[in-house]
Design a protein around this motif. Structure first.
Motif, PDB file in Angstrom:
ATOM      1  N   ARG A  28       0.823  -1.198   0.000  1.00 40.78           N
ATOM      2  CA  ARG A  28       0.000   0.000   0.000  1.00 40.78           C
ATOM      3  C   ARG A  28       0.865   1.259   0.000  1.00 40.78           C
ATOM      4  NH1 ARG A  28      -1.772   4.434   3.897  1.00 40.78           N
ATOM      5  NH2 ARG A  28      -3.051   5.544   2.377  1.00 40.78           N
ATOM      6  N   ARG A  29       1.912   1.266   0.792  1.00 37.69           N
ATOM      7  CA  ARG A  29       2.753   2.458   0.873  1.00 37.69           C
ATOM      8  C   ARG A  29       3.551   2.676  -0.418  1.00 37.69           C
ATOM      9  NH1 ARG A  29       4.815   2.759   7.229  1.00 37.69           N
ATOM     10  NH2 ARG A  29       2.687   2.768   8.109  1.00 37.69           N
ATOM     11  N   HIS A  32       1.124   4.114  -2.739  1.00 34.32           N
ATOM     12  CA  HIS A  32       0.745   5.459  -2.324  1.00 34.32           C
ATOM     13  C   HIS A  32       1.809   6.480  -2.713  1.00 34.32           C
ATOM     14  CE1 HIS A  32      -1.834   8.134   0.055  1.00 34.32           C
ATOM     15  NE2 HIS A  32      -0.706   8.776   0.350  1.00 34.32           N
ATOM     16  N   GLU A  93      -1.251  16.093  -2.362  1.00 36.57           N
ATOM     17  CA  GLU A  93      -1.387  15.488  -1.042  1.00 36.57           C
ATOM     18  C   GLU A  93      -0.958  16.442   0.065  1.00 36.57           C
ATOM     19  OE1 GLU A  93      -0.512  11.374   1.423  1.00 36.57           O
ATOM     20  OE2 GLU A  93       0.176  11.557  -0.653  1.00 36.57           O
ATOM     21  N   SER A 101       2.774  10.963  -1.402  1.00 38.29           N
ATOM     22  CA  SER A 101       2.978  10.900  -2.846  1.00 38.29           C
ATOM     23  C   SER A 101       4.239  11.641  -3.273  1.00 38.29           C
ATOM     24  CB  SER A 101       1.770  11.502  -3.563  1.00 38.29           C
ATOM     25  OG  SER A 101       2.026  11.645  -4.943  1.00 38.29           O
ATOM     26  N   HIS A 108      -3.342   9.189  -4.059  1.00 41.45           N
ATOM     27  CA  HIS A 108      -4.349   8.154  -3.811  1.00 41.45           C
ATOM     28  C   HIS A 108      -5.295   8.662  -2.728  1.00 41.45           C
ATOM     29  CE1 HIS A 108      -3.714   4.681  -6.304  1.00 41.45           C
ATOM     30  NE2 HIS A 108      -2.415   4.741  -6.110  1.00 41.45           N
ATOM     31  N   ASP A 113      -5.173   2.481  -3.460  1.00 35.74           N
ATOM     32  CA  ASP A 113      -4.004   1.737  -2.998  1.00 35.74           C
ATOM     33  C   ASP A 113      -4.400   0.767  -1.887  1.00 35.74           C
ATOM     34  OD1 ASP A 113      -4.625   3.948  -1.405  1.00 35.74           O
ATOM     35  OD2 ASP A 113      -2.547   4.364  -0.873  1.00 35.74           O
TER      36      ASP A 113
END
Length: 394
Positions: A28-29, A32, A93, A101, A108, A113
């Motif tokens: 996920r990171r 992201h 972001e 980001s 995201h 994500d």
């Protein structure tokens, strides 16, 4: 209404594998930090492909420009599909997280994500139980949900071929972690977009009588559009008309010739959906004519309402309760989702998973709770297996 397990348990209880939980958060990171807009998800596609290959999961060759479709289990038995979306939004972001980001102006901010990591996790768990599956699980990592085109791309490529049921998710920042919602029937709304071009006659701001003021006309149109729902749609029905952008003029002392309005319409009823553009056209033409201007409507039809198959919505809700979620029957929402296109072809259900963010979807400070990812992956693994057993009668 809510459905829950016995009172002695109040929390979700996934099969715990610390290594996989950490891996999903790492996925996920990574996603992201490197978000990509709709139909530009080239690096995202490469990463997902790499991660699936490393897990020994077969990828289907469908000729997609972006996005990935994979499958678990040999080619026999019923097919259940799980869908996650992969695109980001044109938002700068401001969450302040250390993995923010690295792409200026792209974020995201809708949690795709999060969704991708959940389905990747389900893929890992299903792969580990591949020999025990009574059918196949097809995994959709769909591009371009934000532009409402990705589902149609996958359908045209043949991703839905032989699929018997499909399930998808969206994180819900307004819900606590451990909360699950869905409902049978209409869940998300029809989504349409409109643009209105108001044309007057430009003039010096000191001499408005020499022109036709497009800004005044547009302002009256914005106000009049509020009657489209309040005076044309039954109070027992649901509809929203929102003007979200108004643009006109480029200096302080000139009345512009044109003004452009843009907005969205949300409905559940197809009958009301068909009537609203006609009513909007009458309103804007009437207002413009009264003020000596002209108005032109441009209508852009979006995805239809997400209408969950009652059987599979109830099935997903019961599976969530058995898993340990606080499972609730959802209220219908005015958001839109191109998952609707899949449900026009095969039965299935779209669900909400609580992600407990202080800031909502599409907000530059949106930050879902990552502790919800691993349990959701476990849930979708179990849901897919239960659905296959249901389809085979085992």
């Amino acid at each position: 209404m809510s459905i829950s397990l016995a009172e002695e348990t109040n929390s979700i209880a996934p099969r715990h594998e610390t290594g996989l939980e950490e891996q999903l958060i790492a996925y996920r990171r990574e996603l992201h930090q490197h978000p990509e807009l709709s139909n530009q998800e080239f690096v995202t596609t490469q990463k997902i492909t790499q991660w699936l290959n490393a897990a020994g999961i077969r990828i289907l060759s469908l000729g997609l420009k972006t996005g990935v479709v994979a499958e678990i289990r040999p080619a026999h038995g019923p097919v259940v599909a799980l869908r996650g979306d992969i695109d980001a939004l044109p938002i700068e972001e401001a969450s302040g997280v250390p993995f923010s980001s690295q792409q200026p102006g792209v974020m995201h901010a809708c949690g795709h994500d999060f969704h991708t990591s959940v389905i990747l996790g389900a893929a890992h768990l299903l792969k580990a139980r591949e020999d025990q599956l009574p059918g196949r699980v097809r995994l959709f990592f769909q591009p371009a949900e934000e532009r409402f085109g990705g589902a149609s791309q996958l359908i045209k490529a043949g991703a839905l071929e032989n699929v018997d049921a499909i399930f998808g998710l969206h994180n819900a920042p307004e819900l606590p972690v451990g909360t699950f919602e869905t409902k049978g029937g209409a869940f998300y709304a029809n989504v349409d977009r409109f643009q209105i071009t108001v044309t007057g006659k430009g003039a010096h701001a000191a001499h408005p009588e020499e022109g036709t003021d497009s800004i005044v006309t547009a302002s009256h149109i914005v106000t009049a559009l509020q009657t489209v729902v309040s005076r044309n749609v039954s109070a027992q029905e649901a509809a929203v008309v929102s003007v979200t952008r108004i643009e006109g003029g480029n200096t302080w002392n000139v009345l512009p010739q044109t003004v452009e309005l843009e907005g969205t319409v949300r409905t559940y009823s197809n009958g009301i959906r068909e009537q609203i553009p006609q009513r909007i056209r009458k309103v804007i033409n009437g207002v413009a004519d009264a003020l000596g201007a002209k108005a032109e409507l441009h209508w852009f039809g979006g995805p239809p309402a997400v209408v969950n198959t009652p059987r599979w919505a109830d099935f997903a809700l019961q599976a969530a309760a058995e898993f340990g979620y606080n499972a609730q029957v959802a209220q219908a929402q005015m958001g839109g989702e191109d998952f609707a296109f899949y449900l026009h072809h095969v039965p299935g259900a779209f669900v909400s998973i609580g992600s407990a963010s202080d800031f909502g979807l599409h907000h530059p400070q949106f930050n879902p709770d990552e502790s919800a990812i691993y349990p959701a992956a476990n849930y979708f693994q179990q849901l897919a297996e239960k659905a296959l057993s249901e389809l085979t009668g085992k």
